[in-house]
Design an enzyme around this catalytic site. Structure first.
Site, short mmCIF file in Angstrom:
data_model
loop_
_atom_site.label_atom_id
_atom_site.label_comp_id
_atom_site.label_asym_id
_atom_site.label_seq_id
_atom_site.Cartn_x
_atom_site.Cartn_y
_atom_site.Cartn_z
CE LYS A 115 1.27 8.46 -7.31
NZ LYS A 115 1.67 7.08 -7.54
CD GLU A 199 -3.39 4.49 -1.78
OE1 GLU A 199 -3.64 4.85 -2.92
OE2 GLU A 199 -2.37 3.84 -1.49
CG HIS A 234 9.65 3.36 -1.82
ND1 HIS A 234 8.67 2.53 -1.34
CD2 HIS A 234 9.92 4.24 -0.84
CE1 HIS A 234 8.36 2.91 -0.11
NE2 HIS A 234 9.11 3.93 0.20
NE ARG A 291 6.42 4.95 -17.18
CZ ARG A 291 6.88 3.99 -16.39
NH1 ARG A 291 7.29 2.84 -16.90
NH2 ARG A 291 6.91 4.14 -15.09
P1 ADP Z 1 5.02 5.86 -7.46
O1 ADP Z 1 4.05 6.34 -8.51
O2 ADP Z 1 5.73 6.99 -6.78
O3 ADP Z 1 5.94 4.77 -7.93
P2 ADP Z 1 3.21 3.94 -6.20
O4 ADP Z 1 1.85 4.37 -5.79
O5 ADP Z 1 3.33 3.12 -7.46
O6 ADP Z 1 4.14 5.25 -6.29
O7 ADP Z 1 3.92 3.15 -5.04
C1 ADP Z 1 5.29 2.76 -5.06
C2 ADP Z 1 5.57 1.70 -4.01
O8 ADP Z 1 5.21 2.17 -2.70
C3 ADP Z 1 4.74 0.42 -4.21
O9 ADP Z 1 5.36 -0.50 -5.05
C4 ADP Z 1 4.65 -0.10 -2.77
O10 ADP Z 1 5.84 -0.81 -2.46
C5 ADP Z 1 4.58 1.17 -1.93
N1 ADP Z 1 3.15 1.56 -1.64
C6 ADP Z 1 2.36 2.39 -2.36
N2 ADP Z 1 1.12 2.50 -1.81
C7 ADP Z 1 1.11 1.70 -0.71
C8 ADP Z 1 0.15 1.40 0.31
N3 ADP Z 1 -1.08 1.93 0.31
N4 ADP Z 1 0.51 0.53 1.28
C9 ADP Z 1 1.76 0.00 1.32
N5 ADP Z 1 2.72 0.26 0.41
C10 ADP Z 1 2.43 1.10 -0.60
#
Ligand code: ADP
Length: 494
Positions: A115, A199, A234, A291
């Protein structure tokens, strides 16, 4: 490159069926390993495939899958969207063994699978990631200063995280270092790495992602967006395209950002660039999934394409290189993920045997599923029953049709989220498109109350009751959420 004769599908359930269909369209023989306990209930699903009985855990066993591919003279492996789909080592092993991995180059998987590296690549491509910083080499004082600069709340993330794991929200500065300590140890436990970063936590955002496809030779197109904001635990449960808030201008901006990112890593094939979008429609790069995604069908419906077929054609060196201006949006599509789960018990899986399964046959409705009457959802597998994709000319008509489809989809014998999904699309905020990732939490009372109300008519109850075997009928009616109709049902039963 020549046309494939046989391709191994290294996955199960609805995505195995989806890949099977694409392979059959291309006149390729699918080879599908199926674990023993699922074999009897699955084999009728794939009449034109070569099926193999396999051991439990087969879809995690890289060496064994490659062996099976070789033994069965497969030229390629399609991993679906499972664990191996984003595993650079597996992609490399395929290559070393002369088997084509249907997916992007191993190098692109590796770069995007980290990431923090992905954030750096986004910045290099001119795409803003969510404001944040790496903890590497910083003192506690510097970390605190940087966290205050981006502003609380912040989100600590594991660099190798995924599947919603390894994230910690921190609201106050005095809780920061305790959470960093816990996040490090969780990351070590889940992902065998202590690397974490911070973040800004975007409050009540939307999750909107762009589908891209990169053709060999370095040309990438975008196929609009998918709104994936409705989530529970989530995880996405309803996805739609187009998004109610994305206009042509924003679509172009987000699309071009996604293309720039893909080109930076010399991407090939289907990929998804995920963004988080705030109230003012600022979009920030979240991550790239290298993917095919679960929700790809909504894009296929509104752009009239077959992404899985494109993936296979690309791997054979036969894909048609389509210019961006030929990619045209038409209509509206919504996908519902139907799970064997209990919404009232924190959406926990509710495995068991499906007594009766009836898909409504309605024009414009596409159902992706490998389930039939008597199918058992096992506790150790994903509890997804089906994906229901509804297409219509505009969002309003699409929602209207979706209500009918969810009413007429019959799954008896296990608890499902069908009534819950229906209550989501009946909520006035959803109808207006006024949603954020906290939707399910925010409207909890409304959604659960509404999901309890009986939705079936007397005629439907009669039909269903007549289809269910007599000793199971009482359980089945309870499980379909219509307790109130039980006395009526008994009256209708033969
Ligand atoms: P993963 O790879 O575990 O799925 P992501 O980075 O794609 O993680 O995030 C999954 C979910 O978490 C997102 O769809 C969002 O709902 C929430 N999320 C991720 N980063 C943030 C952020 N910086 N602020 C608010 N919500 C977040």
């Amino acid at each position: 490159m020549s046309k494939f004769k046989r391709v191994l599908i290294a996955n199960r359930g609805e995505i195995a069926k989806r890949i099977y269909n694409a392979l059959r369209d291309l006149d390729i023989t699918p080879v599908i390993p199926i674990v023993e306990k699922e074999f009897n209930q699955c084999f009728t699903c794939y009449p034109y495939a070569k099926l193999l009985k396999a051991e439990d855990g087969i879809f995690l066993d890289k060496e064994r899958l490659i062996e099976i591919a070789k033994e069965n003279e497969c030229q390629a492996i399609h991993p679906g969207y499972g664990f191996l789909a984003e595993n650079a080592e597996f992609a490399r092993m395929c290559e070393q063994n002369g088997i084509i991995f249907i997916g992007p180059p191993a190098n692109a998987i590796e770069l995007m699978g980290h990431k923090e590296t992905a954030r750096v690549i986004a910045e290099k491509s001119g795409v803003s990631p969510v404001p944040g910083f790496s903890l590497k080499g910083l003192t506690e004082g510097e970390i605190l200063k940087k966290a205050k600069d981006i502003g609380f709340p912040v989100l600590i993330k594991a660099s190798l995280g995924g599947g919603g794991k390894g994230m910690r929200r921190v609201d106050k500065e005095e809780e920061l270092f305790e959470n960093i300590r816990i996040a490090r140890s969780e990351s070590r436990e889940y992902f065998a790495s202590e690397e974490i970063f911070i973040e800004k936590y975007i409050v009540n955002p939307r999750h909107i992602e762009i589908q891209i496809f990169s053709f060999p030779g370095g040309r990438t197109v975008y196929l609009g967006e998918r709104e994936c904001t409705i989530q529970r635990r989530h995880q996405k449960i309803i996805e739609e395209s187009p998004s109610p808030i994305v206009d042509d201008k924003l679509r172009k901006e987000m699309g071009e950002a996604a293309v720039a990112l893909a080109d930076t890593v010399s991407y090939v094939g289907a990929g998804t660039v995920e963004f988080i979008v705030d109230r003012d429609k600022n979009f920030y790069f979240l991550e790239m999934n290298t993917r095919i995604q679960v929700e790809h069908p909504v894009t296929e419906m509104v752009y009239g394409v077959d992404l899985v077929k494109w993936q296979i054609q690309e791997a054979m060196g036969l894909v048609v290189n389509i210019p961006q201006e030929n990619i045209k949006l038409n209509g509206h599509a919504i996908e519902f993920r139907i799970y064997a789960e209990d919404p009232e018990n924190n959406f926990m899986p509710s495995p068991g045997k499906i007594l009766k399964y009836i898909e409504p046959k309605i024009p414009g409705v596409r159902i992706e599923s490998a389930v039939r009457d008597g199918y058992e959802i096992f506790p150790d597998f994903d509890p997804m029953i089906a994906k229901v994709i509804v297409f219509d000319t505009n969002r309003e008509d699409c929602i209207q049709k979706s209500k009918r489809v969810l009413n007429e989809l019959v799954v008896l014998g296990v608890k499902t989220n069908i009534a819950f999904l229906k209550s989501v699309i009946e909520h006035p905020a959803f109808l207006k498109g006024d949603i954020d990732t906290g939707f399910v939490e925010k409207y909890r009372d409304f959604l659960f109350e509404k999901a309890k109300q009986p939705t079936l008519t007397k005629e439907q109850v009669a039909l269903i009751a007549s289809l269910v075997s007599s000793q199971k009928k009482k359980d089945a009616m309870l499980d379909c959420g219509d307790e109130n109709l039980l006395p009526e049902v008994s009256g209708w039963l033969p």
